[in-house]
Design a protein around this motif. Structure first.
Motif, short mmCIF file in Angstrom:
data_model
loop_
_atom_site.label_atom_id
_atom_site.label_comp_id
_atom_site.label_asym_id
_atom_site.label_seq_id
_atom_site.Cartn_x
_atom_site.Cartn_y
_atom_site.Cartn_z
N ALA A 1 0.83 -1.21 0.00
CA ALA A 1 0.00 0.00 0.00
C ALA A 1 0.86 1.26 0.00
O ALA A 1 0.55 2.23 -0.68
N ILE A 2 1.96 1.24 0.75
CA ILE A 2 2.87 2.39 0.77
C ILE A 2 3.50 2.57 -0.60
O ILE A 2 3.57 3.69 -1.12
N LYS A 3 3.92 1.46 -1.20
CA LYS A 3 4.53 1.53 -2.53
C LYS A 3 3.54 2.10 -3.56
O LYS A 3 3.89 2.97 -4.36
N ASN A 4 2.30 1.65 -3.50
CA ASN A 4 1.27 2.11 -4.44
C ASN A 4 0.85 3.56 -4.20
O ASN A 4 0.33 4.20 -5.10
N SER A 5 1.08 4.06 -2.99
CA SER A 5 0.68 5.43 -2.68
C SER A 5 1.57 6.46 -3.36
O SER A 5 1.15 7.59 -3.59
N GLY A 6 2.81 6.08 -3.64
CA GLY A 6 3.74 7.01 -4.25
C GLY A 6 4.39 7.97 -3.25
O GLY A 6 5.17 8.83 -3.62
N ILE A 7 4.07 7.81 -1.98
CA ILE A 7 4.66 8.68 -0.94
C ILE A 7 5.96 8.04 -0.48
O ILE A 7 6.04 6.83 -0.25
N SER A 8 6.98 8.85 -0.31
CA SER A 8 8.30 8.32 0.03
C SER A 8 8.32 7.76 1.45
O SER A 8 7.60 8.22 2.35
N ILE A 9 9.19 6.78 1.62
CA ILE A 9 9.38 6.18 2.94
C ILE A 9 9.88 7.23 3.92
O ILE A 9 9.48 7.26 5.08
N THR A 10 10.73 8.13 3.46
CA THR A 10 11.26 9.19 4.32
C THR A 10 10.12 10.03 4.89
O THR A 10 10.10 10.32 6.09
N ARG A 11 9.19 10.41 4.05
CA ARG A 11 8.05 11.21 4.52
C ARG A 11 7.20 10.44 5.52
O ARG A 11 6.74 10.99 6.52
N ILE A 12 7.03 9.14 5.28
CA ILE A 12 6.21 8.32 6.18
C ILE A 12 6.89 8.15 7.53
O ILE A 12 6.26 8.33 8.57
N VAL A 13 8.19 7.82 7.54
CA VAL A 13 8.88 7.64 8.82
C VAL A 13 8.97 8.94 9.59
O VAL A 13 8.91 8.95 10.83
N ASP A 14 9.10 10.05 8.88
CA ASP A 14 9.10 11.35 9.56
C ASP A 14 7.74 11.61 10.21
O ASP A 14 7.66 12.10 11.33
N GLY A 15 6.68 11.28 9.50
CA GLY A 15 5.33 11.47 10.04
C GLY A 15 5.03 10.57 11.22
O GLY A 15 4.28 10.93 12.11
N LEU A 16 5.63 9.38 11.22
CA LEU A 16 5.42 8.43 12.31
C LEU A 16 6.39 8.65 13.47
O LEU A 16 6.15 8.16 14.58
N GLY A 17 7.48 9.34 13.21
CA GLY A 17 8.49 9.55 14.25
C GLY A 17 9.31 8.30 14.52
O GLY A 17 9.73 8.06 15.65
N ILE A 18 9.54 7.49 13.47
CA ILE A 18 10.35 6.29 13.60
C ILE A 18 11.48 6.34 12.59
O ILE A 18 11.56 7.26 11.78
N THR A 19 12.37 5.34 12.64
CA THR A 19 13.48 5.29 11.70
C THR A 19 13.14 4.38 10.52
O THR A 19 12.20 3.58 10.58
N ARG A 20 13.92 4.51 9.46
CA ARG A 20 13.71 3.66 8.28
C ARG A 20 13.87 2.18 8.62
O ARG A 20 13.05 1.37 8.19
#
Length: 128
Positions: free
Chosen positions: A11-30
């Motif tokens: 789902a993350i891959k299909n969203s087109g949103i970068s992993i960096t943006r997601i981990v920043d939003g979650l407050g976790i590391t890659r």
């Protein structure tokens, strides 16, 4: 059948949103999110936060069997049916079978939690 971590990754891959943006939003590391992709079951709160970030509703992605196997859900075999309090007119259309099964599973869990809560109250405060 893909497990929950794989479904999340897809789902993350299909969203087109970068992993960096997601981990920043979650407050976790890659590395943390990559470990989550390998997990068979995920915490509901974590999945909900990812869904909010990528604009995706995961409720239809996980099957009933997968939802029942979430680590924070416990099943009790001695669940008894509660009597119906009120009868409603059946003018509302019947839910789809999968939805009905999901609702039944949630009702069973809810009743189980209520019974456990009542038992705890009796142990702590005793009968009235």
């Amino acid at each position: 059948m893909p497990h929950q971590g794989e479904i999340l990754q897809e789902a993350i891959k299909n969203s087109g949103i970068s992993i960096t943006r997601i981990v920043d939003g979650l407050g976790i590391t890659r590395p943390t999110i990559y470990r989550k992709f390998k997990e068979e079951t995920l915490d509901y709160g974590f999945v909900k936060k990812v869904g909010d970030i990528i604009g995706h509703d995961f409720s239809s992605d996980f099957t009933v069997v997968q939802q029942v196997s979430l680590p924070f859900v416990t099943q009790r075999a001695d669940v008894t049916a509660l009597p119906i309090v009120t009868n409603r007119d059946a003018s509302v259309s019947q839910p789809e079978p999968d939805t009905a099964k999901q609702l039944l599973a949630l009702q069973t869990k809810y009743i189980s939690l209520l019974e456990a809560y009542n038992e705890l109250l009796l142990k702590v405060y005793g009968p009235r």
